[in-house]
Design a protein around this motif. Structure first.
Motif, mmCIF file in Angstrom:
data_model
loop_
_atom_site.group_PDB
_atom_site.id
_atom_site.type_symbol
_atom_site.label_atom_id
_atom_site.label_comp_id
_atom_site.label_asym_id
_atom_site.label_seq_id
_atom_site.Cartn_x
_atom_site.Cartn_y
_atom_site.Cartn_z
ATOM 1 N N ALA A 76 -20.542 -4.936 -7.090
ATOM 2 C CA ALA A 76 -19.440 -4.224 -7.744
ATOM 3 C C ALA A 76 -19.739 -2.733 -7.629
ATOM 4 O O ALA A 76 -20.895 -2.332 -7.558
ATOM 5 N N MET A 77 -18.679 -1.937 -7.577
ATOM 6 C CA MET A 77 -18.906 -0.507 -7.381
ATOM 7 C C MET A 77 -17.941 0.309 -8.237
ATOM 8 O O MET A 77 -16.776 -0.054 -8.407
ATOM 9 N N VAL A 78 -18.428 1.416 -8.754
ATOM 10 C CA VAL A 78 -17.596 2.353 -9.504
ATOM 11 C C VAL A 78 -17.743 3.713 -8.831
ATOM 12 O O VAL A 78 -18.838 4.096 -8.432
ATOM 13 N N TYR A 79 -16.614 4.430 -8.710
ATOM 14 C CA TYR A 79 -16.613 5.666 -7.939
ATOM 15 C C TYR A 79 -16.416 6.882 -8.822
ATOM 16 O O TYR A 79 -16.034 6.781 -9.978
ATOM 17 N N GLN A 80 -16.628 8.029 -8.205
ATOM 18 C CA GLN A 80 -16.391 9.284 -8.914
ATOM 19 C C GLN A 80 -14.904 9.420 -9.282
ATOM 20 O O GLN A 80 -14.565 9.784 -10.388
ATOM 21 N N GLN A 81 -14.026 9.115 -8.308
ATOM 22 C CA GLN A 81 -12.600 9.093 -8.627
ATOM 23 C C GLN A 81 -12.332 7.848 -9.454
ATOM 24 O O GLN A 81 -13.037 6.865 -9.333
ATOM 25 N N PHE A 82 -11.292 7.902 -10.265
ATOM 26 C CA PHE A 82 -10.987 6.745 -11.098
ATOM 27 C C PHE A 82 -10.152 5.775 -10.278
ATOM 28 O O PHE A 82 -8.949 5.926 -10.160
ATOM 29 N N ILE A 83 -10.812 4.777 -9.719
ATOM 30 C CA ILE A 83 -10.124 3.870 -8.818
ATOM 31 C C ILE A 83 -9.646 2.631 -9.554
ATOM 32 O O ILE A 83 -10.440 1.791 -9.970
ATOM 33 N N ASN A 84 -8.321 2.553 -9.751
ATOM 34 C CA ASN A 84 -7.715 1.359 -10.324
ATOM 35 C C ASN A 84 -6.436 1.081 -9.555
ATOM 36 O O ASN A 84 -5.916 1.959 -8.889
ATOM 37 N N TYR A 85 -5.928 -0.153 -9.684
ATOM 38 C CA TYR A 85 -4.640 -0.442 -9.058
ATOM 39 C C TYR A 85 -3.551 0.222 -9.894
ATOM 40 O O TYR A 85 -3.394 -0.114 -11.073
ATOM 41 N N PRO A 86 -2.812 1.187 -9.307
ATOM 42 C CA PRO A 86 -1.918 2.008 -10.124
ATOM 43 C C PRO A 86 -0.764 1.249 -10.777
ATOM 44 O O PRO A 86 -0.313 1.643 -11.841
ATOM 45 N N SER A 87 -0.299 0.174 -10.145
ATOM 46 C CA SER A 87 0.890 -0.477 -10.697
ATOM 47 C C SER A 87 0.552 -1.632 -11.635
ATOM 48 O O SER A 87 1.427 -2.212 -12.250
ATOM 49 N N ILE B 85 7.949 2.418 6.934
ATOM 50 C CA ILE B 85 6.694 2.047 6.278
ATOM 51 C C ILE B 85 5.768 1.348 7.269
ATOM 52 O O ILE B 85 4.583 1.667 7.371
ATOM 53 N N VAL B 86 6.346 0.406 8.014
ATOM 54 C CA VAL B 86 5.542 -0.344 8.979
ATOM 55 C C VAL B 86 4.932 0.603 10.017
ATOM 56 O O VAL B 86 3.742 0.523 10.329
ATOM 57 N N ILE B 87 5.757 1.531 10.514
ATOM 58 C CA ILE B 87 5.249 2.478 11.510
ATOM 59 C C ILE B 87 4.143 3.336 10.903
ATOM 60 O O ILE B 87 3.084 3.536 11.502
ATOM 61 N N ALA B 88 4.380 3.816 9.680
ATOM 62 C CA ALA B 88 3.372 4.669 9.020
ATOM 63 C C ALA B 88 2.053 3.914 8.856
ATOM 64 O O ALA B 88 0.972 4.468 9.052
ATOM 65 N N LEU B 89 2.146 2.633 8.505
ATOM 66 C CA LEU B 89 0.936 1.826 8.330
ATOM 67 C C LEU B 89 0.190 1.653 9.646
ATOM 68 O O LEU B 89 -1.044 1.576 9.671
ATOM 69 N N ALA B 90 0.973 1.609 10.738
ATOM 70 C CA ALA B 90 0.355 1.364 12.035
ATOM 71 C C ALA B 90 -0.188 2.633 12.669
ATOM 72 O O ALA B 90 -0.958 2.571 13.626
ATOM 73 N N MET B 91 0.200 3.784 12.137
ATOM 74 C CA MET B 91 -0.247 5.043 12.745
ATOM 75 C C MET B 91 -1.738 5.255 12.514
ATOM 76 O O MET B 91 -2.268 4.890 11.475
ATOM 77 N N ARG B 193 -5.196 -8.110 2.922
ATOM 78 C CA ARG B 193 -4.427 -7.008 3.498
ATOM 79 C C ARG B 193 -3.129 -6.809 2.722
ATOM 80 O O ARG B 193 -2.720 -5.693 2.442
ATOM 81 N N TRP B 194 -2.480 -7.932 2.384
ATOM 82 C CA TRP B 194 -1.213 -7.863 1.659
ATOM 83 C C TRP B 194 -1.423 -7.249 0.273
ATOM 84 O O TRP B 194 -0.652 -6.404 -0.179
ATOM 85 N N ALA B 195 -2.509 -7.671 -0.404
ATOM 86 C CA ALA B 195 -2.793 -7.141 -1.739
ATOM 87 C C ALA B 195 -3.039 -5.643 -1.674
ATOM 88 O O ALA B 195 -2.602 -4.901 -2.551
ATOM 89 N N VAL B 196 -3.730 -5.194 -0.627
ATOM 90 C CA VAL B 196 -3.989 -3.761 -0.462
ATOM 91 C C VAL B 196 -2.665 -3.010 -0.340
ATOM 92 O O VAL B 196 -2.452 -1.978 -0.962
ATOM 93 N N PHE B 197 -1.737 -3.590 0.442
ATOM 94 C CA PHE B 197 -0.438 -2.945 0.603
ATOM 95 C C PHE B 197 0.343 -2.965 -0.711
ATOM 96 O O PHE B 197 0.833 -1.948 -1.175
ATOM 97 N N ARG B 198 0.389 -4.147 -1.314
ATOM 98 C CA ARG B 198 1.222 -4.343 -2.498
ATOM 99 C C ARG B 198 0.713 -3.558 -3.714
ATOM 100 O O ARG B 198 1.498 -3.006 -4.468
ATOM 101 N N TYR B 199 -0.613 -3.519 -3.895
ATOM 102 C CA TYR B 199 -1.142 -2.951 -5.130
ATOM 103 C C TYR B 199 -1.759 -1.560 -4.969
ATOM 104 O O TYR B 199 -2.054 -0.901 -5.943
ATOM 105 N N ILE B 200 -1.974 -1.126 -3.736
ATOM 106 C CA ILE B 200 -2.525 0.222 -3.559
ATOM 107 C C ILE B 200 -1.548 1.108 -2.797
ATOM 108 O O ILE B 200 -1.090 2.117 -3.299
#
Lengths: 361, 289
Positions: A76-87, B85-91, B193-200
């Motif tokens: 597990a890792m914690v960073y200097q920036q506050f990294i959380n899922y924003p939504s 969005i798709v293009i931006a992700l692929a850049m 990969r999907w979770a990274v897109f959806r939640y970040i």
């Protein structure tokens, strides 16, 4: 237990880590202390398994983990920036690693509640991270690392972006929280004082190499070399190059300082003398001291303490004195050095003789 | 207490006042003037009141053009936003390919509207155009001058070709602003990969996406040049959007009164949508404090 054996990491343009060997025990707190770009983050990435070392081996409980992807590493890792899922809400954020691990609902609920209680997040579980203060955001990130109960927890300058008060508060809370899980804790910081406050063991880093690794107090009091002493001194270590001639350290055309009794046996020749800011006195100290004249460059006053920067020969020193001391720049004042407090390094930087042992350092 | 009044300040704002007056206020007032009067030439005007407004709002022709416009904007947004969005992700994120990509993406944006229209007009022609000819050779009965559906497809394609890169560039800007640590944290969590897109990525692109939607909606709702050059609003009235209809009415038929009324209504519709988007955006902004 995590073992690094002669680990190095290089990119085509840069050497990031130079043959680091460390043994991190289960349930221990290990601090990586070093200035920015000294390799703290690179070392953590190697420990986590985000990067693959160029050479050397990394063992977890005796088995090599080179090539094991980070998802399977129990990290597990914690960073200097506050990294959380924003939504996601705080609850969902804390639960996220457990959901990925496919734990059952009741277990997730239990662990999230426990983490929220330990990190004082209970009132905020339904909020999203962006509606929280910086301190609470970082608590959420720490809770996420905690619920995983990973065997290796990496904290990369976790308190650097928090204000002073929150930093103190969280710093005090962190080690006990993780002590329960028996994880190996690795904590990176740039501040010597943070290292001392946390305790545990400290590894000092310079340009990707560990200059010393041992119990924090030992490293602070007995730095094995000039690098370590410099890294572990804030304000910076005062140094001056002097020549030992018989019973004195001399600076040609300048001063002569008696060599501490226990160091009289050192061979004559050049040495680098180091002493910390609180051992540069403006008033005659109780200990045996040498008075020399130095020119004041600038004085910084924090209130309870004053930092007096003085020039002597071609060296710039800092003296730390209690209370408010207003001294005009360019004024020449007497300062006092205590030879018994000297770190004496040979010209290669290795410690030749440390300060004379005393009850209160 | 006596206060010194210094009227000199007015001279300072006078230039900008004049500029705005001549460039915006006076023309707009002229249009308002036309919209409430009738004229038969010779500078003779007769008061018409709200007659033209009533006529426009009740006219089938206006409704059709308005729906066409809304449908066009909807289709264009539905394609350009996800595609961008798709293009931006692929850049690429680093290396020399970044600048290459950015330049390539920016190229369509630098071409004037009427040139884009002309390019596609030629491109789509069945006799000499690469697209039209190829389509025919492949057995498709493609002809944008005859078939309304083909005309629509062509106009939508033009807009997608011309403006998707704007959305992509905006999204790309949003994506590169995400700190590396987020991806690292997700990797350690074992997120897909999907979770990274959806939640970040998606939440972090929120703001730029709103701007992209706003810009693309406004712009597509005011589309004029491309259909004017390529289809001329046809076949029939199938690609006659509000702006094209407006020009037909004003300059083609010289119905200055109704055309002026339509301009004002058109202007108010855009103002309304701008206000809606602005409100949504500022609210979304407050949400994140």
């Amino acid at each position: 237990m995590l073992e690094l054996i002669d680990v190095s990491k290089a990119t085509p343009s840069d050497t990031l880590i130079r043959s680091v060997s460390m043994r991190l025990e289960k349930g221990s707190l290990n601090i990586l202390l070093g200035p920015t770009l000294s390799g703290k983050t690179s070392l953590m990435r190697l420990m986590a398994g985000l990067d693959r070392p160029t050479s050397g081996d990394i063992l977890v409980d005796g088995k090599s983990v080179i090539g094991v992807p980070v998802q399977k590493r129990d990290v597990a890792m914690v960073y200097q920036q506050f990294i959380n899922y924003p939504s996601l809400t705080v609850y969902e954020n804390i639960a996220s690693p457990l959901r990925v691990a496919k734990l059952d609902r009741a277990e997730i609920e239990k662990r999230v509640r426990q983490a929220a209680r330990l990190l004082k997040l209970e009132p905020y579980l339904d909020r999203t991270p962006l509606n929280l203060s910086g301190g609470q955001q970082q608590r959420t990130a720490i809770a996420r690392a905690f619920v995983k109960r990973a065997s290796l927890v990496l904290l990369d300058e976790p308190l650097a972006n928090l204000d002073y008060k929150l930093r103190e508060e969280l710093r005090a809370e962190l080690p006990p929280v993780f002590a329960e899980t028996g994880s190996i804790l690795v904590y990176a910081t740039t501040e010597p004082s943070e290292s001392l406050l946390l305790g545990g063991k400290t590894a000092t880093l310079h340009e990707g190499a560990v200059t010393q690794f041992g119990p924090t107090i030992d490293v602070y009091q007995h730095p094995a070399n000039l690098r370590t002493a410099k890294i572990f001194s804030d304000p910076p270590l005062n140094t001056i190059r002097l020549r030992k001639a018989g019973a004195n350290f001399v600076l040609d055309g300048g001063i002569s300082i008696p060599v501490p009794r226990k160091s009289l046996g050192l061979a004559d020749g050049d040495y680098i003398i180091g002493f910390r800011a609180h051992h540069l006195h403006l008033d005659p100290p109780r200990d045996e001291a040498v008075q020399i004249k130095a020119k004041v460059a600038i004085t910084e006053i924090t209130g309870s303490e004053s930092f007096v920067h003085v020039d002597f020969a071609d060296a710039r020193w800092v003296g730390l004195v209690h209370g408010v001391r207003v001294i005009k720049p360019d004024e020449t004042i007497p300062v006092y050095l205590v030879p018994d407090r000297f770190f004496i390094f040979d010209t290669s930087g290795a410690l030749a003789a440390g300060p004379v042992a005393q009850a209160a350092a | 207490m006596e206060k010194t009044w210094n009227n000199k300040a007015w001279f300072m704002v006078l230039p900008v006042l004049l500029l705005v007056a001549f460039s915006a206020v006076i023309p707009l007032m002229t249009v308002v003037n036309y919209s409430v009067q009738d004229t038969f030439g010779n500078n003779q005007f007769f008061w018409a009141g709200t007659e033209w407004y009533k006529q426009i709002l009740a006219s089938e022709r206006f409704h059709e053009a308005l729906w066409r416009n809304l449908l066009f904007s909807f289709i264009v947004l539905a394609i350009e936003i996800p595609l961008g969005i798709v293009i931006a992700l692929a850049m690429p994120r680093k290396g020399w390919t970044v600048s290459l990509c950015l330049v390539l993406m920016a190229l369509p944006l630098l071409i004037p509207w009427n040139v884009v229209g002309t390019i596609w007009q030629v491109f789509g022609r069945v006799d000499i155009g690469l697209l039209g000819h190829t389509m025919e050779a492949l057995g498709f009965d493609y002809n944008y001058t005859q078939d309304p559906l083909d005309a629509w497809i062509t106009v939508v394609l033009i807009d997608v070709w011309h403006w998707t890169s704007l959305v992509a560039l905006l999204c790309y800007a949003g994506l590169v602003a995400i700190p590396e640590a987020y991806y690292q944290a997700a990797q350690i969590d074992g997120a897909s990969r999907w979770a990274v897109f959806r939640y970040i990525q998606l939440p972090k692109m929120n703001r730029v996406l709103l701007i992209a939607v706003l810009l693309r909606f406004m712009d597509s709702f005011m589309i004029y040049t491309e259909p004017f050059v390529v289809t001329g609003g046809g076949p029939g009235n199938s690609t006659t959007f509000l702006s094209i209809d407006l020009v037909k009415m004003a300059i083609g038929q010289f119905d200055l009164g109704p055309a002026a009324a339509m301009s004002i209504i058109y202007f108010l519709i855009i103002l309304l949508f701008s206000w809606i988007f602005y409100t949504v955006m500022t609210n979304a902004g407050q949400d994140r404090k």
